[in-house]
Design a protein around this motif. Structure first.
Motif, short mmCIF file in Angstrom:
data_model
loop_
_atom_site.label_atom_id
_atom_site.label_comp_id
_atom_site.label_asym_id
_atom_site.label_seq_id
_atom_site.Cartn_x
_atom_site.Cartn_y
_atom_site.Cartn_z
N ARG A 1 17.96 7.19 0.15
CA ARG A 1 19.68 7.54 0.33
C ARG A 1 19.58 6.64 2.49
NH1 ARG A 1 21.57 13.36 -2.63
NH2 ARG A 1 23.22 11.86 -2.07
N GLN A 2 18.34 7.67 2.20
CA GLN A 2 18.45 7.59 4.22
C GLN A 2 18.65 5.64 4.17
OE1 GLN A 2 14.68 8.46 5.36
NE2 GLN A 2 15.66 10.41 5.52
N ALA A 3 17.83 4.87 3.86
CA ALA A 3 18.28 3.29 3.93
C ALA A 3 19.14 2.53 3.78
CB ALA A 3 16.93 2.29 2.84
N LEU A 4 20.39 3.12 2.37
CA LEU A 4 21.67 2.71 2.11
C LEU A 4 22.45 4.02 3.03
CD1 LEU A 4 21.27 2.64 -2.29
CD2 LEU A 4 21.41 0.98 -0.33
N HIS A 5 22.22 4.74 3.25
CA HIS A 5 23.39 5.47 4.53
C HIS A 5 24.08 4.38 4.62
CE1 HIS A 5 25.59 8.50 6.37
NE2 HIS A 5 25.14 8.39 7.00
N GLY A 6 25.72 4.00 4.81
CA GLY A 6 26.61 3.85 5.72
C GLY A 6 26.68 2.39 5.27
N THR A 7 26.28 2.12 4.41
CA THR A 7 26.14 0.95 3.44
C THR A 7 27.10 1.00 2.44
OG1 THR A 7 24.18 0.77 1.77
CG2 THR A 7 23.97 0.13 3.61
N VAL A 8 27.52 -0.40 1.54
CA VAL A 8 28.77 -0.23 0.67
C VAL A 8 28.25 0.56 -0.55
CG1 VAL A 8 29.77 -2.40 1.23
CG2 VAL A 8 28.17 -2.53 0.42
N LEU A 9 26.68 0.97 -0.69
CA LEU A 9 25.70 0.85 -2.15
C LEU A 9 25.43 2.78 -1.52
CD1 LEU A 9 23.30 -1.11 -2.59
CD2 LEU A 9 25.73 -0.60 -3.50
N LEU B 1 1.54 -1.10 -0.17
CA LEU B 1 0.15 0.20 -0.05
C LEU B 1 0.69 1.18 0.23
CD1 LEU B 1 -2.44 -0.63 2.83
CD2 LEU B 1 -2.79 -0.84 0.50
N ASP B 2 0.61 2.39 -0.92
CA ASP B 2 1.39 3.32 -0.77
C ASP B 2 1.42 3.94 0.54
OD1 ASP B 2 -1.19 4.36 0.18
OD2 ASP B 2 -1.04 5.62 -1.72
N GLN B 3 0.51 4.00 1.67
CA GLN B 3 1.81 4.48 3.16
C GLN B 3 2.59 3.62 3.77
OE1 GLN B 3 -2.17 3.27 4.78
NE2 GLN B 3 -1.93 1.62 5.76
N ASP B 4 2.75 2.30 3.11
CA ASP B 4 3.55 1.29 3.40
C ASP B 4 5.18 1.79 3.11
OD1 ASP B 4 2.20 0.40 5.71
OD2 ASP B 4 0.87 -0.76 4.35
N LEU B 5 5.21 2.90 1.31
CA LEU B 5 6.60 2.09 0.97
C LEU B 5 7.30 2.84 1.40
CD1 LEU B 5 7.52 2.47 -1.78
CD2 LEU B 5 6.80 4.94 -2.58
N PRO B 6 7.53 3.40 2.59
CA PRO B 6 8.75 3.93 3.24
C PRO B 6 9.13 2.44 4.02
CG PRO B 6 7.46 5.68 3.91
CD PRO B 6 6.37 4.39 3.29
N LEU B 7 8.55 2.10 4.09
CA LEU B 7 8.79 -0.10 4.94
C LEU B 7 9.53 -0.88 4.07
CD1 LEU B 7 8.71 -2.76 7.10
CD2 LEU B 7 7.03 -2.60 6.54
N ALA B 8 8.84 -0.62 2.70
CA ALA B 8 9.12 -1.60 1.99
C ALA B 8 11.22 -0.88 1.13
CB ALA B 8 8.03 -1.58 0.75
N ILE B 9 10.90 0.41 1.20
CA ILE B 9 12.41 0.60 0.75
C ILE B 9 13.42 0.07 2.32
CG2 ILE B 9 13.67 2.94 0.28
CD1 ILE B 9 10.99 3.91 -0.43
N ASP B 10 12.82 0.65 3.23
CA ASP B 10 14.12 -0.06 3.76
C ASP B 10 14.48 -1.30 4.31
OD1 ASP B 10 15.67 1.00 6.65
OD2 ASP B 10 14.18 -0.19 7.29
N VAL B 11 13.28 -2.24 4.21
CA VAL B 11 13.45 -3.45 3.99
C VAL B 11 14.00 -4.24 2.55
CG1 VAL B 11 12.72 -5.87 3.75
CG2 VAL B 11 11.67 -3.82 5.34
N MET B 12 13.58 -4.04 1.94
CA MET B 12 14.41 -3.63 0.26
C MET B 12 15.66 -3.35 -0.22
SD MET B 12 12.00 -6.34 -0.72
CE MET B 12 13.08 -7.21 -2.26
N CYS B 13 16.26 -2.12 0.29
CA CYS B 13 17.45 -1.81 0.48
C CYS B 13 18.64 -2.02 1.37
CB CYS B 13 17.96 -0.65 0.51
SG CYS B 13 17.03 1.03 -0.88
N ASP B 14 17.84 -2.51 2.35
CA ASP B 14 18.73 -3.49 3.50
C ASP B 14 19.70 -4.82 3.38
OD1 ASP B 14 20.06 -3.99 6.02
OD2 ASP B 14 18.08 -5.02 6.75
N LEU B 15 18.41 -5.61 2.61
CA LEU B 15 18.39 -7.45 1.95
C LEU B 15 19.73 -6.72 1.09
CD1 LEU B 15 16.65 -8.35 -1.06
CD2 LEU B 15 14.73 -7.89 1.09
N VAL B 16 19.17 -6.13 -0.06
CA VAL B 16 20.29 -6.13 -0.89
C VAL B 16 21.70 -5.54 -0.85
CG1 VAL B 16 20.94 -4.60 -3.19
CG2 VAL B 16 18.43 -5.87 -2.43
N ALA B 17 21.59 -4.97 -0.50
CA ALA B 17 23.14 -4.15 0.36
C ALA B 17 23.30 -4.16 1.60
CB ALA B 17 22.56 -2.49 0.49
N ASP B 18 23.57 -4.85 2.77
CA ASP B 18 24.18 -6.21 3.85
C ASP B 18 23.48 -7.30 4.23
OD1 ASP B 18 25.39 -5.16 5.75
OD2 ASP B 18 24.57 -4.30 6.97
#
Length: 451
Positions: free
Chosen positions: A231-239, A120-137
């Motif tokens: 950018r927030q989700a990837l901050h400090g990661t290898v990406l 759902l559109d309201q849950d996009l922040p959660l999806a971005i944080d989870v997906m960026c986390d699993l791909v980057a870290d």
């Protein structure tokens, strides 16, 4: 209207992100593209009438980027990234998205890998944080490597039990031989069983780099908010690395050589025989790709196609018969599939070859041309009816073509295809020597030669 390729490589002064409007589509919304200082690209399409968002992370690496001993590592890695990061366990990843009614998945192809979520559109922040986390870290824990090794070996065995799927892989092997395009995306038991965590981790860190990644999202969203959250989700990661330019389009591989046409037969005591006749096709940047779409529709793209009408409707020889094409950076594949009773294989192959020869020699009719173009246009538009397909369109345009054709321009390109273009392509493509793949109750000597 400028395409994504028009700003490729831009990273802005002093490493600042650069954002451009790429397209404004009357059938959807405004498409924007931002290049982050690291070279990672973010594309979004805002569709305010939707209440969902599809979010995808696309990596420009697939099975053709593997060496022989690595075969299957891209797909292995795809599985492992969902097994846990430094912040989340595998259960945390799946439960976080499922708790809001969303879904996550991933897939590996021969030239790219995609990880995506739909929420759902309201849950996009959660999806971005989870997906960026699993791909980057992802931690790629040793225990998880062993668990997923067993899962993948079961997946390979299950695939071997599906002759209707296996036969297409046999054709790729027949056409491309030892080239990576001829290998199974999943790898084989011989390559997966000995694959070490160190090999997988090395591939992960060398290949999953910011310049090679495209993030795409479509639905009820704000572009600037998506960029901020990424950018927030990837901050400090290898990406979140040093300033770099986006990776260029995959270059043509001059080593791609097709094998001498022949037959590959997999003996299985099946009730139905599965046959695919095919040849090398054209690459995805070939200007003839629109003519190929029309030609494919005429030959075997639907119930009104020549092959369906001749083989199924008039003669009742097969339940399923169709043609298809695959395009890669530097080559392609054109093929015809049929599933029929083993005793009817020779007759079906004779009819397929005759139909291909007829079109190669005499081309298509005006009515077939109009119908083939109508099918192509309808397919393009109908495939854009949900946020997932629109998200995929953004990523593929950027990753595979370096540009995003507006829908109206794409339809105009199909409309502009002439009978002469289709007939010239047919005369070239359909006259090429054909390889044959068969799965069924046959031996290797039952099909001594293709052609």
């Amino acid at each position: 209207m400028s395409g994504a390729g028009g700003v490729r490589g831009a990273s802005g002064p002093a490493g600042r992100a650069v954002t451009r409007v790429v397209d404004s589509d009357p059938l959807g919304g405004t498409v924007r593209r931002t290049v982050l200082p690291s070279g990672l690209r973010v594309l979004t399409e805002a569709i305010p009438t939707m209440r969902s968002v599809s979010f995808g992370i696309w990596v420009a690496v697939g099975s053709r980027d593997e060496t022989g001993p690595q075969a299957g590592v891209s797909h292995f890695l795809e599985h492992l990234l969902f097994k846990g990061t430094r912040k989340r366990s595998a259960l945390d990843i799946s439960a976080a998205i499922e708790a809001v009614g969303g879904e996550t998945n991933a897939f590996t192809t021969k030239e790219y890998t995609c990880y995506y979520a739909r929420v759902l559109d309201q849950d996009l922040p959660l999806a971005i944080d989870v997906m960026c986390d699993l791909v980057a870290d992802s931690v790629l824990a040793a225990a998880d490597v062993e668990t997923e090794r067993g899962v993948i070996l079961e997946e390979i065995a299950m695939h071997d039990d599906e002759p209707g799927d296996e036969v297409h892989d046999l054709l790729a092997r027949a056409v491309y031989g030892d080239h990576p395009l001829g290998r199974l995306i999943s790898g084989t038991e011989e390559t997966i069983s000995p694959m070490s965590r160190r090999q997988i981790q090395s591939f992960y860190r060398r290949r999953y780099t910011a310049p090679s990644i495209v993030i795409a999202a479509a639905g009820n969203l704000e572009h600037t908010e998506v960029v901020k959250l990424v950018r927030q989700a990837l901050h400090g990661t290898v990406l979140d690395g040093e300033p770099a330019a986006p990776a260029p389009l995959r270059p043509a591989d001059t080593r791609v050589r097709t094998s001498r046409p022949g037959s590959v037969v997999e003996h299985k005591e099946t009730e139905q025989a599965h046959v695919v006749l095919g040849c090398p096709g054209i690459g995805r940047l070939d200007d003839r790709r629109f003519a190929l779409g029309v030609l494919n529709n005429v030959l075997g793209g639907g119930m009104s196609s020549r092959l369906f009408q001749e083989i199924r409707e008039r003669r009742g020889l097969a339940y399923s018969v169709y043609s298809y094409s695959s395009q890669y950076a530097d080559t392609g594949l054109f093929a015809v599939y049929a599933g029929c009773a083993p005793g009817k294989v020779d007759e079906v192959l004779e009819l397929v070859r005759a139909e291909l020869a007829e079109v190669a020699a005499h081309g298509v009719t005006d009515a077939e041309l109009a119908r083939g173009k109508g099918m192509a246009k309808g397919s393009y538009v109908l495939n854009l009816e949900d946020t997932g397909s629109r998200m995929s369109r953004l990523a593929k345009g950027e990753l595979l073509f370096g540009d995003l054709l507006p829908v109206d321009e794409l339809l105009a390109r199909v409309d502009a295809v002439s009978a002469d273009e289709v007939n010239a392509l047919a005369a070239d493509l359909l006259a090429r020597p054909m390889s044959l793949a068969v799965v069924g109750p046959f031996g290797p000597d039952d099909f001594p030669a293709a052609g």
